[in-house]
Design an enzyme around this catalytic site. Structure first.
Site, short mmCIF file in Angstrom:
data_model
loop_
_atom_site.label_atom_id
_atom_site.label_comp_id
_atom_site.label_asym_id
_atom_site.label_seq_id
_atom_site.Cartn_x
_atom_site.Cartn_y
_atom_site.Cartn_z
N LYS A 22 0.96 -1.24 -0.13
CA LYS A 22 -0.02 0.03 0.06
C LYS A 22 0.93 1.15 0.00
CE LYS A 22 -1.80 1.84 3.83
NZ LYS A 22 -2.03 3.41 4.01
N ASN A 23 1.64 1.32 0.81
CA ASN A 23 2.68 2.45 0.99
C ASN A 23 3.57 2.85 -0.11
OD1 ASN A 23 1.32 3.03 3.37
ND2 ASN A 23 3.04 2.18 4.55
N ARG A 95 -4.83 10.63 4.18
CA ARG A 95 -3.68 11.39 4.16
C ARG A 95 -2.72 11.30 3.13
NH1 ARG A 95 -2.96 7.15 7.66
NH2 ARG A 95 -1.05 6.14 7.50
N CYS A 119 -6.41 8.18 9.28
CA CYS A 119 -6.77 7.39 10.40
C CYS A 119 -6.40 8.33 11.52
CB CYS A 119 -5.70 6.31 10.69
SG CYS A 119 -5.96 4.86 9.80
N ARG A 124 -0.21 14.61 11.64
CA ARG A 124 0.77 14.25 10.86
C ARG A 124 0.76 15.59 9.95
NH1 ARG A 124 0.09 8.35 8.99
NH2 ARG A 124 -0.75 7.49 10.73
N PRO A 125 1.61 16.57 10.53
CA PRO A 125 1.58 17.78 9.70
C PRO A 125 2.26 17.86 8.51
CG PRO A 125 3.18 17.96 11.53
CD PRO A 125 2.31 16.64 11.61
N VAL A 126 1.56 18.50 7.44
CA VAL A 126 2.14 18.85 6.04
C VAL A 126 3.19 19.99 6.00
CG1 VAL A 126 0.15 17.50 5.21
CG2 VAL A 126 0.19 20.00 5.12
N ASP A 127 3.46 20.58 6.97
CA ASP A 127 4.29 21.55 7.04
C ASP A 127 5.55 21.29 6.42
OD1 ASP A 127 4.74 20.25 9.26
OD2 ASP A 127 5.86 22.03 10.01
N GLN A 128 6.15 20.11 6.48
CA GLN A 128 7.61 19.86 5.84
C GLN A 128 7.57 19.67 4.36
OE1 GLN A 128 10.28 19.67 7.98
NE2 GLN A 128 8.52 20.67 9.37
N ASP A 307 4.06 0.60 12.12
CA ASP A 307 2.77 0.10 11.58
C ASP A 307 3.10 -1.33 12.01
OD1 ASP A 307 1.98 2.28 10.32
OD2 ASP A 307 2.54 1.68 8.38
N ILE A 329 6.31 7.33 17.33
CA ILE A 329 6.08 8.05 16.23
C ILE A 329 4.57 8.86 16.22
CG2 ILE A 329 5.64 7.75 13.65
CD1 ILE A 329 8.54 7.10 14.81
N ARG A 399 -8.56 -0.67 3.98
CA ARG A 399 -7.72 0.29 3.53
C ARG A 399 -6.32 -0.03 3.21
NH1 ARG A 399 -6.63 4.57 7.05
NH2 ARG A 399 -5.60 5.58 5.31
#
Length: 419
Positions: A22-23, A95, A119, A124-128, A307, A329, A399
């Protein structure tokens, strides 16, 4: 709403084929946006998240079709994108949708992407992602829940992320392939899915070095071309089956699995007394005794993966002795504990550490899945529990696991999907 009904107490024996990851599938399907030529993928898992990404690509104007002759083959043709936008209705459940941002911006010079969902296991910030693209010359604003990005052409840059971020590394890697000049990504994630993405991009004409290490160097090119790519096996699905057999007992061969992607998990299983053998594309797991409880701490690859935390906790529930598990994490990744306790597990949680004492037997009950990997832990617990276990809200499971109940049933589990 579908549920899983499990009648526990059966060992698992036989062969199971591990699906594509999946990933890896999600970023690689998004990478098809980088070229106007068709890209063909094989070993594509049948997952709800994959369906969502394909719907998202079609919504932009791409042709995205799964082969009817061979269900694991998907072709994406992004030659006629009409709208470089990822709307909230499609992004809210996943996400990974943020992974269209880099490819859209790199190829089309603009993107409008909704802030993602997924989930509820932690922030899980997207600022990076945003900071990295800004360093490459993008003009980015966040308005009304959308990321609005523009750049005539991205420029190569030296980027050091504040934290190790898998999707951030993938987004910036994809964007850099079409940038003007050289981009260096420092503190890059090293998960196996990232080298797999990089190898696909290289086959498309990208110039990339250092993938699989913490420093990736990308020399931008003018254009990329189509390619045929086989998606790497899913190490988390493989790890889940390893834990299931370790818990129930039995003898199972995982076909198409990569042991070299699971070093930390396999080491802990051997510490628990489980027998593991492996070759280039298979892993054999055998266990006929009660496992030993094993302590571990999650961290970025190549350390023990977050995970796999919930699945290994399910194994610890019925193991001999006591252990502690620390999650580093995601701050909300202990929500499965209360459901495991409903099945008779002995677990106490302080902060991000769970203290566990194994019990000889669990007792079947109705439990509720709270996220993808929590779902898998409850399935494993149900496989060893006395009586019937019903796992509710398995849309989380769908998922990330390709028909897991069918695979388990072929190994001898008494498990069925009910409405």
């Amino acid at each position: 709403m579908d549920k899983l009904l499990i009648r526990g107490g059966r060992q698992l024996n036989g062969d199971v084929t591990i699906s594509g990851a999946k990933n890896a599938a999600l970023p690689e399907l998004c990478a098809a946006l980088l070229t106007n030529e068709p890209v063909t993928f094989s070993n594509v898992p049948r997952l709800h998240d994959v369906i969502t990404i394909l719907e998202l690509l079609r919504n932009m104007g791409a042709a995205a079709e799964r082969s009817t002759a061979d269900g694991d083959v998907v072709t994406v043709d992004a030659g006629k994108i009409t709208s470089p936008e990822a709307p909230y209705d499609l992004v809210k459940t996943m996400r990974a949708s943020i992974l269209v941002l880099g490819p859209l911006l790199a190829r089309f010079g603009e993107a409008r992407v909704s802030l993602p969902g997924g989930c509820q296991i932690g922030s899980r910030p997207v600022d990076q992602h945003i900071k990295g693209l800004q360093a490459m010359g993008a003009q980015i604003t966040v308005e009304h829940g959308y990321i609005l990005a523009k750049a005539k052409r991205l420029k190569g840059a030296s980027i050091t992320t504040d934290m190790v971020t898998v999707t951030g590394t993938e987004n910036l890697l994809m964007a850099a392939t079409l940038a003007d000049g050289e981009t260096v990504l420092e503190n890059a994630a090293q998960e196996p899915e990232i080298p797999d993405l990089a190898e696909m991009l290289i086959a498309m004409g990208a110039k990339i070095e250092g993938h699989g290490t913490s420093k990736i160097r990308i020399q931008g090119v003018e254009r990329l071309h189509g390619v045929s790519h086989r998606i790497v096996p899913d190490r988390i699905e493989a790890g889940t089956f390893l834990c299931a057999v370790a818990a129930t007992g039995g003898d199972v061969v995982l076909r198409g699995a990569r042991a070299d992607h699971l070093d930390a998990v396999i080491a802990k299983l051997r510490e628990a007394g489980v027998t593991i053998e492996s070759g280039a594309d298979w892993i054999r797991v055998k266990n006929q005794t009660r496992p030993r409880a094993v302590s571990f701490r999650t961290s970025e690859y190549p350390a023990f993966p977050t995970d796999m935390q919930a699945q290994f906790m399910a194994l610890n529930c019925i193991a001999e002795g006591s252990a502690h598990v620390t999650e580093t994490i995601f701050e909300n990744r202990m929500m499965h504990v209360s459901e495991l306790v409903r099945l008779g597990a002995k677990i106490d949680v302080e902060g991000l550490t769970a203290m566990m004492t194994g019990v000889e037997r669990l007792s079947g009950a109705t439990v509720m899945a709270t996220d993808l990997r929590a779902s898998a832990s409850l399935v494993i617990a149900g496989l060893v529990a006395d009586g019937e276990t019903v796992v509710d809200r398995i849309y989380h499971l769908d998922r990330g696991y390709d028909r897991i109940e069918a695979k388990l049933r072929r190994l001898g589990a008494d498990i069925e999907r009910i409405g």
